[in-house]
Design a protein around this motif. Sequence first.
Motif, mmCIF file in Angstrom:
data_model
loop_
_atom_site.group_PDB
_atom_site.id
_atom_site.type_symbol
_atom_site.label_atom_id
_atom_site.label_comp_id
_atom_site.label_asym_id
_atom_site.label_seq_id
_atom_site.Cartn_x
_atom_site.Cartn_y
_atom_site.Cartn_z
ATOM 1 N N VAL A 156 -25.918 -13.914 45.069
ATOM 2 C CA VAL A 156 -26.353 -15.252 44.903
ATOM 3 C C VAL A 156 -26.637 -14.934 43.132
ATOM 4 O O VAL A 156 -26.271 -15.749 42.481
ATOM 5 C CB VAL A 156 -27.720 -15.366 45.555
ATOM 6 N N ALA A 157 -27.199 -13.950 42.673
ATOM 7 C CA ALA A 157 -27.642 -13.788 41.323
ATOM 8 C C ALA A 157 -26.227 -14.119 40.409
ATOM 9 O O ALA A 157 -26.313 -14.679 39.511
ATOM 10 C CB ALA A 157 -28.134 -12.401 40.994
ATOM 11 N N ASP A 158 -25.250 -13.257 40.996
ATOM 12 C CA ASP A 158 -23.914 -13.527 40.400
ATOM 13 C C ASP A 158 -23.344 -14.890 40.078
ATOM 14 O O ASP A 158 -22.794 -15.378 39.043
ATOM 15 C CB ASP A 158 -22.985 -12.639 40.980
ATOM 16 N N VAL A 159 -23.645 -15.652 41.222
ATOM 17 C CA VAL A 159 -23.053 -17.040 41.361
ATOM 18 C C VAL A 159 -23.975 -17.896 40.419
ATOM 19 O O VAL A 159 -23.392 -18.564 39.597
ATOM 20 C CB VAL A 159 -23.164 -17.520 42.774
ATOM 21 N N MET A 160 -25.558 -17.656 40.521
ATOM 22 C CA MET A 160 -26.267 -18.462 39.799
ATOM 23 C C MET A 160 -26.360 -18.196 38.350
ATOM 24 O O MET A 160 -26.312 -19.515 37.652
ATOM 25 C CB MET A 160 -27.557 -18.348 40.682
ATOM 26 N N LEU A 161 -26.087 -17.149 38.053
ATOM 27 C CA LEU A 161 -26.717 -16.868 36.467
ATOM 28 C C LEU A 161 -25.585 -17.780 35.484
ATOM 29 O O LEU A 161 -25.991 -18.316 34.590
ATOM 30 C CB LEU A 161 -26.832 -15.389 36.189
ATOM 31 N N PRO A 162 -24.346 -17.732 35.883
ATOM 32 C CA PRO A 162 -23.515 -18.383 34.836
ATOM 33 C C PRO A 162 -23.607 -19.903 34.847
ATOM 34 O O PRO A 162 -23.708 -20.282 33.984
ATOM 35 C CB PRO A 162 -22.016 -17.850 35.288
ATOM 36 N N ARG A 163 -24.242 -20.531 36.031
ATOM 37 C CA ARG A 163 -24.272 -21.712 36.231
ATOM 38 C C ARG A 163 -25.422 -22.221 35.425
ATOM 39 O O ARG A 163 -25.524 -22.975 34.667
ATOM 40 C CB ARG A 163 -24.537 -21.967 37.593
ATOM 41 N N LEU A 164 -26.487 -21.383 35.642
ATOM 42 C CA LEU A 164 -27.588 -21.565 34.828
ATOM 43 C C LEU A 164 -27.360 -21.730 33.373
ATOM 44 O O LEU A 164 -27.942 -22.282 32.461
ATOM 45 C CB LEU A 164 -28.792 -20.680 35.236
ATOM 46 N N TRP A 165 -26.701 -20.732 32.847
ATOM 47 C CA TRP A 165 -26.574 -20.541 31.380
ATOM 48 C C TRP A 165 -25.538 -21.842 31.095
ATOM 49 O O TRP A 165 -25.727 -22.423 29.707
ATOM 50 C CB TRP A 165 -25.298 -19.336 31.159
ATOM 51 N N ASN A 166 -24.600 -22.244 31.923
ATOM 52 C CA ASN A 166 -23.882 -23.427 31.489
ATOM 53 C C ASN A 166 -24.716 -24.691 31.289
ATOM 54 O O ASN A 166 -24.571 -25.327 30.354
ATOM 55 C CB ASN A 166 -22.915 -23.847 32.719
ATOM 56 N N THR A 167 -25.728 -24.836 32.212
ATOM 57 C CA THR A 167 -26.680 -25.808 32.253
ATOM 58 C C THR A 167 -27.444 -25.701 31.060
ATOM 59 O O THR A 167 -27.899 -26.713 30.252
ATOM 60 C CB THR A 167 -27.465 -25.928 33.541
ATOM 61 N N ALA A 168 -27.806 -24.550 30.642
ATOM 62 C CA ALA A 168 -28.727 -24.148 29.405
ATOM 63 C C ALA A 168 -28.063 -24.527 28.313
ATOM 64 O O ALA A 168 -28.295 -25.508 27.187
ATOM 65 C CB ALA A 168 -29.139 -22.825 29.196
ATOM 66 N N ILE A 169 -26.411 -24.469 28.011
ATOM 67 C CA ILE A 169 -25.890 -24.909 27.074
ATOM 68 C C ILE A 169 -25.803 -26.544 26.881
ATOM 69 O O ILE A 169 -26.175 -26.975 25.794
ATOM 70 C CB ILE A 169 -24.256 -24.408 27.225
ATOM 71 N N ASN B 177 -36.967 -30.265 33.204
ATOM 72 C CA ASN B 177 -36.642 -30.251 34.479
ATOM 73 C C ASN B 177 -35.701 -31.183 35.012
ATOM 74 O O ASN B 177 -34.582 -31.011 35.778
ATOM 75 C CB ASN B 177 -37.793 -31.221 35.221
ATOM 76 N N TRP B 178 -35.543 -32.622 34.444
ATOM 77 C CA TRP B 178 -34.545 -33.417 34.691
ATOM 78 C C TRP B 178 -32.976 -32.701 34.377
ATOM 79 O O TRP B 178 -32.178 -33.021 35.172
ATOM 80 C CB TRP B 178 -34.824 -34.630 33.882
ATOM 81 N N LEU B 179 -33.065 -32.283 33.048
ATOM 82 C CA LEU B 179 -31.839 -31.397 32.754
ATOM 83 C C LEU B 179 -31.017 -30.616 33.655
ATOM 84 O O LEU B 179 -30.061 -30.271 33.925
ATOM 85 C CB LEU B 179 -31.939 -30.966 31.126
ATOM 86 N N LEU B 180 -32.391 -29.838 34.314
ATOM 87 C CA LEU B 180 -31.851 -28.697 35.153
ATOM 88 C C LEU B 180 -31.418 -29.150 36.466
ATOM 89 O O LEU B 180 -30.352 -28.762 36.785
ATOM 90 C CB LEU B 180 -33.303 -27.838 35.318
ATOM 91 N N CYS C 125 -31.739 -21.191 44.257
ATOM 92 C CA CYS C 125 -31.812 -22.408 43.287
ATOM 93 C C CYS C 125 -33.221 -23.076 43.315
ATOM 94 O O CYS C 125 -33.721 -23.619 42.414
ATOM 95 C CB CYS C 125 -30.759 -23.568 43.800
ATOM 96 N N ALA C 126 -33.545 -23.358 44.684
ATOM 97 C CA ALA C 126 -35.047 -23.770 44.759
ATOM 98 C C ALA C 126 -36.100 -23.484 44.020
ATOM 99 O O ALA C 126 -36.872 -23.975 43.262
ATOM 100 C CB ALA C 126 -35.261 -24.432 46.290
ATOM 101 N N MET C 127 -36.008 -22.299 44.199
ATOM 102 C CA MET C 127 -37.104 -21.505 43.593
ATOM 103 C C MET C 127 -37.025 -21.388 41.984
ATOM 104 O O MET C 127 -37.988 -21.602 41.333
ATOM 105 C CB MET C 127 -36.989 -19.900 44.264
ATOM 106 N N VAL C 128 -35.730 -21.395 41.669
ATOM 107 C CA VAL C 128 -35.618 -21.370 40.099
ATOM 108 C C VAL C 128 -35.877 -22.850 39.626
ATOM 109 O O VAL C 128 -36.549 -23.012 38.710
ATOM 110 C CB VAL C 128 -34.159 -21.287 39.729
ATOM 111 N N ALA C 129 -35.460 -23.664 40.436
ATOM 112 C CA ALA C 129 -36.088 -25.092 39.748
ATOM 113 C C ALA C 129 -37.543 -25.272 39.958
ATOM 114 O O ALA C 129 -38.107 -25.820 38.838
ATOM 115 C CB ALA C 129 -35.507 -26.212 40.588
ATOM 116 N N VAL C 130 -38.251 -24.823 40.896
ATOM 117 C CA VAL C 130 -39.633 -24.986 40.933
ATOM 118 C C VAL C 130 -40.245 -24.179 39.914
ATOM 119 O O VAL C 130 -41.408 -24.555 39.276
ATOM 120 C CB VAL C 130 -39.930 -24.492 42.251
ATOM 121 N N CYS C 131 -39.732 -22.982 39.445
ATOM 122 C CA CYS C 131 -40.276 -22.059 38.712
ATOM 123 C C CYS C 131 -40.179 -23.034 37.182
ATOM 124 O O CYS C 131 -41.270 -22.836 36.522
ATOM 125 C CB CYS C 131 -39.397 -20.790 38.334
ATOM 126 N N VAL C 132 -38.982 -23.319 36.903
ATOM 127 C CA VAL C 132 -38.931 -24.149 35.684
ATOM 128 C C VAL C 132 -39.663 -25.272 35.611
ATOM 129 O O VAL C 132 -40.509 -25.420 34.576
ATOM 130 C CB VAL C 132 -37.302 -24.810 35.200
#
Lengths: 703, 311
Positions: free
Chosen positions: B88-101, B245-248, B282-289
């Motif tokens: 999961v980490a390999d899938v999620m991290l690039p996606r997070l990065w994209n959203t961050a950009i 949050n909203w952006l995430l 994903c849910a955990m990351v969203a809540v964490c943020v």
Amino acid sequence: MNTDQEPILVCKDLCISYYTRAGEIPAVVDFSLTVLPGETIGIVGESGCGKSTVAMAIMQHMGANGGIKSGSITFKGRDLTQLSDDELRNIRGSEVAMIYQEPFASLNPSLKISTQLMEVPLAHEDISTEEARKRALQMLGDVKLPDPERIMEAYPHQLSGGQQQRVVIAMGLLSNPSLLLLDEPTTALDVTVEAGIVKLVADISKKYGTSQIYISHNLGLILETCDRVFVMYSGEVVEEGTINSLFTWPRHPYTHGLFACIPLPTADKHAAPLKPIRGQLPLPFERPQGCYYHPRCDHFKEGLCDVDHFKMEHVVDSAPDHRVRCLRYKEIDIRLQTGEGEKKEALELGERVLNVDKMKKYYEVRDNSLKALISGKRIRYVKANEELNFTAHEGETVAIVGESGCGKSTFAKVLMGLEKGTEGEVRHLGKDISDIAVRDRSPKEIASLQMVFQNPFDTLNPSHSIGGQISRVIKKFGVESDKAKIFNRVMKLLDIVKLPRDFYFRKPRQLSGGQKQRIGIARAFAGNPSMVIADEPVSALDVSVAAAVTELLMDIQREHKTTLLFISHDLSVVRYLSDRIVVMYLGHILERGTTEQIFAPPYQPYTEALLSAVPIADPEVTKREIVLEGNLPSAMKPPKGCPFCTRCHRRIGEICDNEPPPEQVVTDRHVIKCHISLEELKQVEHVIHVPDEAERLHARQSQ
Amino acid sequence: MVTLIAKRFGFMVFTMIVVSLILFILLETDLTGDPAIRVLGQFSNEEQRELWREKHGYNQPMLLRYVKWLGNFATGDLGESIRFKGPVADVMLPRLWNTAILGFWTFAIMIPLSLTLGVLSGMKEGSKLDRSISVFGILTTSVPEFASAVIFSALFVFTLKWLPGTSSMSGGFEFKQLILPALVLIVYDFGYVARMTRASMAEVMTSQYIRTAILKGLPYKSVIVKHALRNALIAPFTVIMLQINWLLSGVIVVEFFFAYKGFGALILEASLNNDIALLEACAMVAVCVAVTTQTLADIGYTFLNPRIRFS
Ligand SMILES: Nc1ncnc2c1ncn2[C@@H]1O[C@H](COP(=O)(O)OP(=O)(O)OP(=O)(O)O)[C@@H](O)[C@H]1O
Ligand code: SF4
Ligand code: SF4
Ligand SMILES: [Mg+2]
């Protein structure tokens, strides 16, 4: 002051209007005034008469919708109305400065005091930051703030109200202005704090030669601070003159009316009842024909007073600068009428209704700071009431006086069952009610112990009609249950509080402040209470309205033989209407006794200071000056010994700091708490000296 | 201040544990249906399901499973994604990065713009500038993202042909592809933040301490910058923190529309495909943020507001 000096400020024929959607509001019409160097001018008048508008016009800060229609404001030879923004900026803060009513609101909450002070000289003079800092420090010392270094680093909320106002005054003085405007600078402060500020303001004008314009609705304060006074009514000046000429012989019926509205600490309710001015200040766009005051004037003459509007004229046979706007001032001798109002009988004392015995009320507060977490002292106590002892009889008016935070309202809450007493007893009609909450009291008990609140605006439900609200109370108390009878009772109550009967159908927003307070009183008396607690019932009201409400409250009380517990910080009102006084400080009762006993030696030192702080609007009365230093200590950390020891002017030494003072009984029901012996306290002179008739005559003749 | 931070931090951890518990109960127990069926599908037989349960430890006691599950999470072992056939980490991290950009560029433009305009219009309430900014703000906020996405595409992609219509970045990162999604987000969020700022600024401007500052004879610039701004920006600051949050996770529509490979789109895909491990992560990351930004907002608010800071 001499008259051949160039005046600092001349306002000539000023007309000021606000422009709103509903149309033009002519707030000030025809206002003229001159201020000489070093002189202090007072402006008095009821709320809405245009005092602040004049002050803001002098500052040339009228907001988006205000404007000067005609007339001029000349400051040191320059017409302020013609200046550009930059020129104005140079004058504001450096030549003309202003002090405001609410010191806290006028300081920026997120900037340190040092920043807010230093920016004044930095903006106006070419000086370095160090120089500005030095000046600010010096000025804080000059306004008698202890520990200026610490104040400099503080934020506004960390200071008390009195300290904040001193900071604002220091800010105003920093660039050594030639004119200082003070708009009700002490209204938000306690009496003893007020006394300190008033003294400071007077010292300043002496020390720096600053001219001042002092706006207030309190004639006593004007007397203490000013050289000349302007009485405003409905946007114009109706009388002006030196303090001496105007206060000894006011010529305009309105000025006289104002005097008759305020209780003097030398008069009581039985001898000289207050005489409120009837009616209300007309709205700016509804001014009547002719003399604006005529609908409220007792000397109104048809065909003369209601024809043309007229100018101020010089008062014959008075000082050269005594001027008045009244056509009949020569014919009416107001002086003859003073103190002549109908006398009212004193009430016989009945049985004991209230007995407070060693009542204590502590509030628990949780301390969430890290220090408290570590030391384990999470819960601390605010000792709001500490061992209260006193009694009240049927038909008696007992006043509880003291400055903010002394625990007056806490006691009222315990009585009403809104809070529970921590220890001790409060017996009302023989039953201990100190730990019975309101909802556990029977309707009858609730009805017999009622309250009138300080703020009439918060206690009425805005969406119900007045009649409906009073009816509900009557039903709840079980006084009547039949519809027709309830209606009759409401009508009767409206009569009692002297409101027209058709107010039954009105909504609260259609009432003025004084009318709302009357409804509050009607509600309190709905269930024939044996005792009514009035918590500062008139302090939110204008002088003439306050006088009317005070009189009303007393009339009803007299008629129903109700016990009245009157909570107030204003000693003149208290002196005027109460039979007995309880003086509180930091939760303790420091002195209690009859009104005469409190106002005469022996005094508890705090009572003495409190008496000295009351402004008195009578130039013939003299006072001994006692100005208290320092602030009220926090109720969380009260002094170990006498609560008053941090500010007491008679402190005798360590014993005051370390040991609670004993109760000393002077005579039955007159008790003083102090370490000084009664013998010594009896030696103290009267604080307020009222000349007797012979002295008065003598003074007048030698004038 | 230290107490406050410690407390907020404690609260943060507590919230995360509660959320994890809820997630666990919802997705990993039989409460809302057999997880084995959820993963293997309706038509799997009981034998297959039992094998799957045995393999993934679903027959162990509930509490033990929860602790293990939480432990894996905490050490970064987020499980396997069924849909993407990989950790999961390999899938999620690039996606997070994209959203961050995407979020970064949106913020970098939207915040200065809306703060400036909000402050300008709040300074002179009722002025022409104020009214035009307000109307513009209401207009842009009331057009939903998908509508503005369609409109902008029609304009810039099909009519003017300046920008590419999709932002999948299949040939590596390309700034041009970022413009449209960012633009839609900026336009949508600008009005909200600007109006917030305006209201706050207008209130400050009518306050008595501003009057004091003016009547002290300070230059207008210093009245605004020194006295008004700091107080006026307290409220927008909190709002802006919450926009993160909203952006995430709130911008699924935009990401989906432009085929942008962001975090929001990932959540959508995970839930459409019953990819439980991915969904949980994903849910955990969203809540964490969410919890972190809330905490930062609180602390920042306290810091900007000396009245709370020193009491
Ligand atoms: N901004 C405004 N817009 C419209 N009318 C106003 C405005 N400010 C004041 N007024 C009106 O102008 C008149 C004079 O008001 P002003 O504030 O000068 O009275 P004041 O004597 O200072 O009263 P107070 O003792 O209550 O401070 C009042 O009728 C008031 O309602
Ligand atoms: S002019 Fe007439 S109405 Fe007006 S104050 Fe004088 S006596 Fe009263
Ligand atoms: S006990 Fe001491 S400090 Fe208290 S009032 Fe008496 S003299 Fe003052
Ligand atoms: Mg005013």
